[in-house]
Design a protein around this motif. Sequence first.
Motif, PDB file in Angstrom:
ATOM      1  N   ASP A   1       1.207  -1.253   0.207  1.00  0.00           N
ATOM      2  CA  ASP A   1       0.252   0.342  -0.406  1.00  0.00           C
ATOM      3  C   ASP A   1       0.597   1.382  -0.075  1.00  0.00           C
ATOM      4  O   ASP A   1       0.642   2.004  -0.782  1.00  0.00           O
ATOM      5  CB  ASP A   1      -1.355   0.136   1.279  1.00  0.00           C
ATOM      6  N   ALA A   2       1.653   1.379   0.557  1.00  0.00           N
ATOM      7  CA  ALA A   2       2.168   2.663   0.841  1.00  0.00           C
ATOM      8  C   ALA A   2       3.096   2.839  -0.815  1.00  0.00           C
ATOM      9  O   ALA A   2       3.424   3.918  -0.910  1.00  0.00           O
ATOM     10  CB  ALA A   2       3.723   1.796   1.427  1.00  0.00           C
ATOM     11  N   ASP A   3       3.686   1.901  -1.569  1.00  0.00           N
ATOM     12  CA  ASP A   3       4.128   1.887  -2.979  1.00  0.00           C
ATOM     13  C   ASP A   3       3.125   2.843  -3.490  1.00  0.00           C
ATOM     14  O   ASP A   3       2.405   3.598  -4.731  1.00  0.00           O
ATOM     15  CB  ASP A   3       4.371   0.385  -3.203  1.00  0.00           C
ATOM     16  N   ARG A   4       1.745   2.035  -3.732  1.00  0.00           N
ATOM     17  CA  ARG A   4       0.731   2.647  -4.023  1.00  0.00           C
ATOM     18  C   ARG A   4      -0.209   4.325  -4.329  1.00  0.00           C
ATOM     19  O   ARG A   4      -0.802   4.656  -4.886  1.00  0.00           O
ATOM     20  CB  ARG A   4      -0.989   1.310  -4.402  1.00  0.00           C
ATOM     21  N   TRP A   5      -0.544   4.172  -2.301  1.00  0.00           N
ATOM     22  CA  TRP A   5      -0.489   5.590  -2.420  1.00  0.00           C
ATOM     23  C   TRP A   5      -0.794   7.081  -3.413  1.00  0.00           C
ATOM     24  O   TRP A   5      -0.857   7.791  -3.551  1.00  0.00           O
ATOM     25  CB  TRP A   5      -0.372   6.076  -1.380  1.00  0.00           C
ATOM     26  N   PRO A   6       0.613   6.897  -3.822  1.00  0.00           N
ATOM     27  CA  PRO A   6       1.185   8.396  -4.727  1.00  0.00           C
ATOM     28  C   PRO A   6       0.832   7.779  -5.880  1.00  0.00           C
ATOM     29  O   PRO A   6       0.248   8.991  -6.554  1.00  0.00           O
ATOM     30  CB  PRO A   6       3.048   8.391  -4.686  1.00  0.00           C
ATOM     31  N   TRP A   7       0.722   6.874  -6.261  1.00  0.00           N
ATOM     32  CA  TRP A   7       0.275   6.364  -7.495  1.00  0.00           C
ATOM     33  C   TRP A   7      -1.502   6.346  -7.766  1.00  0.00           C
ATOM     34  O   TRP A   7      -1.741   7.515  -8.869  1.00  0.00           O
ATOM     35  CB  TRP A   7       0.836   4.784  -8.019  1.00  0.00           C
ATOM     36  N   LEU A   8      -2.038   6.709  -7.011  1.00  0.00           N
ATOM     37  CA  LEU A   8      -3.353   6.528  -6.664  1.00  0.00           C
ATOM     38  C   LEU A   8      -3.832   8.182  -7.013  1.00  0.00           C
ATOM     39  O   LEU A   8      -4.820   8.769  -7.859  1.00  0.00           O
ATOM     40  CB  LEU A   8      -3.376   5.717  -5.813  1.00  0.00           C
ATOM     41  N   ASP A   9      -3.146   9.067  -5.739  1.00  0.00           N
ATOM     42  CA  ASP A   9      -3.245   9.840  -6.236  1.00  0.00           C
ATOM     43  C   ASP A   9      -2.588  10.656  -7.518  1.00  0.00           C
ATOM     44  O   ASP A   9      -2.961  11.798  -7.853  1.00  0.00           O
ATOM     45  CB  ASP A   9      -1.991  10.743  -4.922  1.00  0.00           C
ATOM     46  N   ALA A  10      -1.852  10.106  -7.514  1.00  0.00           N
ATOM     47  CA  ALA A  10      -1.962  11.258  -9.253  1.00  0.00           C
ATOM     48  C   ALA A  10      -2.595  11.080 -10.086  1.00  0.00           C
ATOM     49  O   ALA A  10      -3.170  11.521 -11.425  1.00  0.00           O
ATOM     50  CB  ALA A  10      -0.232  10.450  -9.639  1.00  0.00           C
ATOM     51  N   ILE A  11      -3.214   9.455 -10.509  1.00  0.00           N
ATOM     52  CA  ILE A  11      -4.288   8.677 -11.290  1.00  0.00           C
ATOM     53  C   ILE A  11      -5.507   9.771 -10.301  1.00  0.00           C
ATOM     54  O   ILE A  11      -6.418  10.599 -11.405  1.00  0.00           O
ATOM     55  CB  ILE A  11      -4.657   7.145 -10.446  1.00  0.00           C
ATOM     56  N   GLY A  12      -5.921   9.789  -9.538  1.00  0.00           N
ATOM     57  CA  GLY A  12      -7.031  10.747  -8.799  1.00  0.00           C
ATOM     58  C   GLY A  12      -6.522  12.665  -9.537  1.00  0.00           C
ATOM     59  O   GLY A  12      -7.691  12.597  -9.427  1.00  0.00           O
ATOM     60  N   ALA A  13      -5.328  12.489  -9.232  1.00  0.00           N
ATOM     61  CA  ALA A  13      -5.498  14.117  -9.457  1.00  0.00           C
ATOM     62  C   ALA A  13      -5.435  14.706 -11.351  1.00  0.00           C
ATOM     63  O   ALA A  13      -6.311  16.045 -11.180  1.00  0.00           O
ATOM     64  CB  ALA A  13      -3.867  14.738  -8.928  1.00  0.00           C
ATOM     65  N   TRP A  14      -5.343  13.472 -12.151  1.00  0.00           N
ATOM     66  CA  TRP A  14      -5.802  13.003 -13.199  1.00  0.00           C
ATOM     67  C   TRP A  14      -7.063  13.463 -13.609  1.00  0.00           C
ATOM     68  O   TRP A  14      -8.056  14.211 -14.431  1.00  0.00           O
ATOM     69  CB  TRP A  14      -4.657  12.071 -14.529  1.00  0.00           C
ATOM     70  N   ALA A  15      -8.037  12.737 -12.786  1.00  0.00           N
ATOM     71  CA  ALA A  15      -9.040  12.403 -13.008  1.00  0.00           C
ATOM     72  C   ALA A  15     -10.024  13.255 -12.607  1.00  0.00           C
ATOM     73  O   ALA A  15     -11.252  13.931 -12.942  1.00  0.00           O
ATOM     74  CB  ALA A  15      -8.902  11.156 -12.210  1.00  0.00           C
ATOM     75  N   ARG A  16      -9.676  14.158 -11.357  1.00  0.00           N
ATOM     76  CA  ARG A  16     -10.228  15.662 -10.823  1.00  0.00           C
ATOM     77  C   ARG A  16      -9.695  16.338 -12.116  1.00  0.00           C
ATOM     78  O   ARG A  16     -10.839  17.413 -12.011  1.00  0.00           O
ATOM     79  CB  ARG A  16      -9.456  15.709  -9.601  1.00  0.00           C
ATOM     80  N   GLY A  17      -8.894  16.983 -12.596  1.00  0.00           N
ATOM     81  CA  GLY A  17      -9.283  17.346 -13.700  1.00  0.00           C
ATOM     82  C   GLY A  17      -9.438  17.166 -15.171  1.00  0.00           C
ATOM     83  O   GLY A  17     -10.039  17.810 -15.939  1.00  0.00           O
ATOM     84  N   ARG A  18     -10.544  16.458 -15.101  1.00  0.00           N
ATOM     85  CA  ARG A  18     -11.470  16.279 -15.748  1.00  0.00           C
ATOM     86  C   ARG A  18     -12.514  16.029 -15.675  1.00  0.00           C
ATOM     87  O   ARG A  18     -13.451  15.453 -16.429  1.00  0.00           O
ATOM     88  CB  ARG A  18     -11.328  14.636 -16.470  1.00  0.00           C
ATOM     89  N   ALA A  19     -13.091  16.408 -14.564  1.00  0.00           N
ATOM     90  CA  ALA A  19     -14.381  16.547 -13.964  1.00  0.00           C
ATOM     91  C   ALA A  19     -15.148  17.553 -14.736  1.00  0.00           C
ATOM     92  O   ALA A  19     -14.396  18.964 -15.315  1.00  0.00           O
ATOM     93  CB  ALA A  19     -15.001  16.882 -12.375  1.00  0.00           C
ATOM     94  N   GLY A  20     -16.003  16.920 -15.103  1.00  0.00           N
ATOM     95  CA  GLY A  20     -17.406  17.948 -16.456  1.00  0.00           C
ATOM     96  C   GLY A  20     -16.514  17.794 -17.730  1.00  0.00           C
ATOM     97  O   GLY A  20     -17.548  17.918 -18.711  1.00  0.00           O
ATOM     98  N   LEU A  21     -15.150  17.440 -17.860  1.00  0.00           N
ATOM     99  CA  LEU A  21     -14.928  17.143 -19.050  1.00  0.00           C
ATOM    100  C   LEU A  21     -15.113  15.461 -19.519  1.00  0.00           C
ATOM    101  O   LEU A  21     -15.201  15.375 -20.668  1.00  0.00           O
ATOM    102  CB  LEU A  21     -13.176  17.767 -19.109  1.00  0.00           C
ATOM    103  N   GLY A  22     -14.913  14.897 -18.658  1.00  0.00           N
ATOM    104  CA  GLY A  22     -15.347  13.302 -18.840  1.00  0.00           C
ATOM    105  C   GLY A  22     -13.929  12.919 -19.428  1.00  0.00           C
ATOM    106  O   GLY A  22     -12.836  13.035 -19.921  1.00  0.00           O
ATOM    107  N   GLY A  23     -13.154  11.101 -19.469  1.00  0.00           N
ATOM    108  CA  GLY A  23     -12.116  11.128 -19.470  1.00  0.00           C
ATOM    109  C   GLY A  23     -12.175   9.558 -18.904  1.00  0.00           C
ATOM    110  O   GLY A  23     -13.256   9.196 -18.643  1.00  0.00           O
ATOM    111  N   VAL A  24     -11.099   8.857 -19.561  1.00  0.00           N
ATOM    112  CA  VAL A  24     -11.187   7.078 -19.276  1.00  0.00           C
ATOM    113  C   VAL A  24      -9.446   6.834 -18.214  1.00  0.00           C
ATOM    114  O   VAL A  24      -8.721   8.118 -19.207  1.00  0.00           O
ATOM    115  CB  VAL A  24     -11.044   5.801 -20.511  1.00  0.00           C
ATOM    116  N   VAL A  25      -9.304   5.997 -17.788  1.00  0.00           N
ATOM    117  CA  VAL A  25      -7.913   5.954 -16.772  1.00  0.00           C
ATOM    118  C   VAL A  25      -8.171   4.570 -16.633  1.00  0.00           C
ATOM    119  O   VAL A  25      -8.889   3.850 -16.175  1.00  0.00           O
ATOM    120  CB  VAL A  25      -7.583   6.746 -15.590  1.00  0.00           C
ATOM    121  N   SER A  26      -6.875   4.136 -16.995  1.00  0.00           N
ATOM    122  CA  SER A  26      -6.844   2.662 -16.356  1.00  0.00           C
ATOM    123  C   SER A  26      -6.008   2.339 -15.432  1.00  0.00           C
ATOM    124  O   SER A  26      -5.172   3.620 -14.459  1.00  0.00           O
ATOM    125  CB  SER A  26      -5.882   1.750 -17.468  1.00  0.00           C
TER     126      SER A  26
END
Length: 172
Positions: free
Chosen positions: A55-80
């Motif tokens: 989990d310690a490895d994953r938290w920064p990775w998940l936060d980076a994906i979440g930041a990308w997704a937050r930037g797409r709010a209202g615009l849409g996007g798909v992330v794996s």
Amino acid sequence: MRTPPVVVVMGVAGTGKTTIGSLLATRLGVPYAEGDDFHPEANIAKMSAGTPLDDADRWPWLDAIGAWARGRAGLGGVVSCSALKRAYRDRLRSTAPGLVFVHLAGDRALIEDRMAHRRGHFMPTALLDSQFATLQPLGADEAGVEVDVSGAPEEITERAVAALRARLDPAS
């Protein structure tokens, strides 16, 4: 779907997150981001060596994906993103509320066979058991759909689009 959602295509390794995510983004007319591109080099080295991430490895990775997704709010996007545990999906939602998950699910033997035949990927087949052991399917209270991964990528994508439409825009 009136407003394109931000969709996380999730599942264990070998389910087709990259392929289906890209096809789904094209169908929805939104950008696609490859979740593996958000991993730091240390994570890739660990997985390439056959060592599962903690989990310690994953938290920064998940936060980076979440930041990308937050930037797409209202615009849409798909992330794996594998998003195998509820805690990981909660972490993503805490950064980017309103995410919708498409859980690619299927028979272990089919997924193992697909993994054995793919080229140029750092996730070895040996880690598949740890992925299945970690997987917590979507809860009834989580916005998302489960899609079977049998068949051709185009068929899987069509099932995903239909399931998303039924979930997000039931009037259509």
